[in-house]
Design an enzyme around this catalytic site. Structure first.
Site, PDB file in Angstrom:
ATOM      1  N   GLY A  24      -4.791 -37.432  22.696  1.00 34.83           N
ATOM      2  CA  GLY A  24      -3.395 -37.099  22.969  1.00 34.83           C
ATOM      3  C   GLY A  24      -3.156 -35.609  22.841  1.00 34.83           C
ATOM      4  O   GLY A  24      -3.977 -34.876  22.301  1.00 34.83           O
ATOM      5  N   ASP A  32       9.615 -37.990   9.520  1.00 32.77           N
ATOM      6  CA  ASP A  32       9.372 -38.329  10.929  1.00 32.77           C
ATOM      7  C   ASP A  32       8.744 -39.717  11.044  1.00 32.77           C
ATOM      8  O   ASP A  32       7.741 -39.896  11.742  1.00 32.77           O
ATOM      9  CB  ASP A  32       8.472 -37.278  11.586  1.00 32.77           C
ATOM     10  CG  ASP A  32       8.498 -37.373  13.111  1.00 32.77           C
ATOM     11  OD1 ASP A  32       9.437 -37.986  13.660  1.00 32.77           O
ATOM     12  OD2 ASP A  32       7.574 -36.842  13.752  1.00 32.77           O
ATOM     13  N   GLY A  56       0.112 -32.674  22.095  1.00 32.59           N
ATOM     14  CA  GLY A  56       1.489 -32.396  21.726  1.00 32.59           C
ATOM     15  C   GLY A  56       1.855 -30.964  22.048  1.00 32.59           C
ATOM     16  O   GLY A  56       1.127 -30.251  22.746  1.00 32.59           O
ATOM     17  N   SER A  57       2.990 -30.535  21.527  1.00 35.31           N
ATOM     18  CA  SER A  57       3.497 -29.202  21.839  1.00 35.31           C
ATOM     19  C   SER A  57       2.633 -28.095  21.247  1.00 35.31           C
ATOM     20  O   SER A  57       2.560 -27.001  21.797  1.00 35.31           O
ATOM     21  CB  SER A  57       4.935 -29.056  21.327  1.00 35.31           C
ATOM     22  OG  SER A  57       4.989 -29.335  19.939  1.00 35.31           O
ATOM     23  N   TYR A  58       1.974 -28.355  20.144  1.00 33.80           N
ATOM     24  CA  TYR A  58       1.165 -27.294  19.540  1.00 33.80           C
ATOM     25  C   TYR A  58      -0.235 -27.747  19.148  1.00 33.80           C
ATOM     26  O   TYR A  58      -1.024 -26.970  18.614  1.00 33.80           O
ATOM     27  CB  TYR A  58       1.880 -26.718  18.304  1.00 33.80           C
ATOM     28  CG  TYR A  58       1.859 -27.588  17.067  1.00 33.80           C
ATOM     29  CD1 TYR A  58       0.894 -27.401  16.070  1.00 33.80           C
ATOM     30  CD2 TYR A  58       2.801 -28.584  16.874  1.00 33.80           C
ATOM     31  CE1 TYR A  58       0.871 -28.191  14.937  1.00 33.80           C
ATOM     32  CE2 TYR A  58       2.789 -29.376  15.736  1.00 33.80           C
ATOM     33  CZ  TYR A  58       1.824 -29.177  14.763  1.00 33.80           C
ATOM     34  OH  TYR A  58       1.806 -29.959  13.638  1.00 33.80           O
TER      35      TYR A  58
END
Length: 430
Positions: free
Chosen positions: A103, A217, A105-107
């Protein structure tokens, strides 16, 4: 000018030299067969009045020569040592092999990998470092928090690798997550499995909450499920240690569907109750098979869905709600609270499930049940008592008769036993 030191007298100087030689000679011990090294001034006189022990090599017997030669150093400080193959080590990028991307993600990008140190599968969370921005703070926070957390229901951080371009967090490999698991078994999970997953979730949360850490989260994607059925809290990028009361927390935490109403309304003064709302949402989703509050538009829509079931809050039901930044009474339809089973009928099929869910899903944060208290709720009363006696690093599946049930329509059964070779052995039901 510097002062000149007076010249020493020759006799005095010779006396000091003799004394120094005698002292040094006495400090050495025998080597070989009783010989002693004698420190002399360019002399071959023996310390014991015999022949000198300092002889040319060709006059030394062969058995003694070997001994002397072994003491000689062949090291040349200017010669580069011959390269020797070295074993892979922890903390080195070349100690892990990337197998496939899991996967992005943004960072960070997550890969399935393999350790060259012990051959075990790992998850490599590769965080890209921007030279002008430095290491993302979320990565630093995740690494620093996970280094100190050792629990069966929290993903284990094996290693940290820091290079100029990346920061890689090496985790134990866990083959799926609760979101994927529920996707494979639509319509709600087996009630016994829901209970075991929830127990493990509460067990992990209780551990971090006792250490003043909030996850912030919680959602099914961040709850990993191992091939033995263990649930593990993961992705601590938004987690935060709360050692002292603070009013500076961000309200941009928790994915929208699992975000509590106090945070949606702009509160930044929250504690462990923030995570407990997410537990309630996940609990209902496991039982019912659909998200509890799947907002489709924005925060306003998300709050409307919550108030439709739990009732629109007021100062009577939620002291202090009028002071929250985004609460404007005229913006919300006034709803009265309903029984949870009216919204999610499967809660009524399991003893004590509705009551426990209602203790999590309280609009007023201080009314929410804590993780530790929830572990002692009557909903769990039919589980083996030994579960409450386990050490932190012990899995609940080490207790006899604790295992996951086969889900209805399951084509991939979660492994709960091992064969004679110690490997997971799974059956399949089609």
């Amino acid at each position: 000018m510097c002062d000149l030191m007076p010249a020493s007298q020759p006799a005095e100087k010779m006396g000091k030299m003799k004394k120094l030689r005698r002292t040094l000679s006495e400090s050495f011990r025998s080597i070989g067969d009783g010989h002693k090294i004698c420190v002399t001034k360019m002399s071959t006189r023996s310390c014991q009045g015999t022949d000198s022990v300092i002889k040319p090599l060709d006059t030394i017997p062969e058995d003694k020569k070997v001994r002397v030669q072994r003491t000689q150093s062949g090291f040349d400080p200017f010669e580069k040592p011959a390269s020797q193959p070295t074993s892979p080590k922890f903390g080195k990028a070349d100690s892990y092999e990337k197998l496939e991307k899991l996967g992005e993600g943004s960072y960070a990008t997550v890969y399935k990998g393999k350790s060259k140190v012990n051959g075990k599968l790992v998850a490599l969370k590769v965080i890209r470092l921007q030279e002008e921005e430095g290491t993302p703070f979320t990565a630093i926070r995740e690494a620093s928090l996970l280094k100190g957390l050792k629990h069966a229901n929290i993903v284990l951080l094996h290693d940290i690798i820091h290079t100029k371009e990346t920061l890689t967090l090496v985790f134990e490999y866990v083959h799926t997550d609760l979101c994927q698991y529920m996707d494979k078994h639509p319509g709600g999970l087996h009630p016994d499995n829901v209970k075991l997953f929830l127990f493990q979730l509460l067990r992990g949360l209780s551990y971090i909450h006792q250490r003043y850490i909030l996850h912030r989260d919680l959602k099914p994607q961040n709850l990993l499920i191992s091939d033995t059925g263990e649930l593990k809290l993961a992705d601590f990028g938004l987690a935060r240690a709360k050692s002292v009361p603070s009013h500076t927390y961000s309200n941009e935490v928790v994915t929208l569907w699992y975000r509590p109403p106090d945070v949606l309304l702009g509160s930044t003064d929250y504690s462990t109750c923030l995570d407990m709302w997410g537990v309630g949402c996940i609990f209902i989703e496991m039982i019912q098979g659909v998200a509890a509050f799947p907002g489709m538009k924005d925060i306003q829509d998300q709050l409307e869905r919550i108030f439709l079931v739990l009732g629109t809050p007021s100062e009577d039901t939620w002291p202090g709600v009028n002071s929250l930044p985004h609460f404007k009474p005229d913006r919300f339809t006034v709803y009265s609270a309903k029984k949870l089973r009216q919204a999610w009928n499967k809660l009524g099929y399991v003893d004590h499930a509705e009551e426990l869910a209602s203790r999590f899903l309280q609009c007023f944060p201080k009314n929410r049940l804590s993780a530790q208290a929830a572990l002692n709720h009557e909903y769990f009363s039919n589980l083996p008592p030994r579960l409450w006696e386990l050490q932190d690093m012990s899995s609940i599946f080490t207790v006899p008769n604790v295992k996951l049930q086969t889900e209805s329509g399951d084509s991939i059964q979660v492994c709960s036993r091992k064969n004679s070779h110690g490997k997971a052995s799974c059956g399949s039901k089609h």
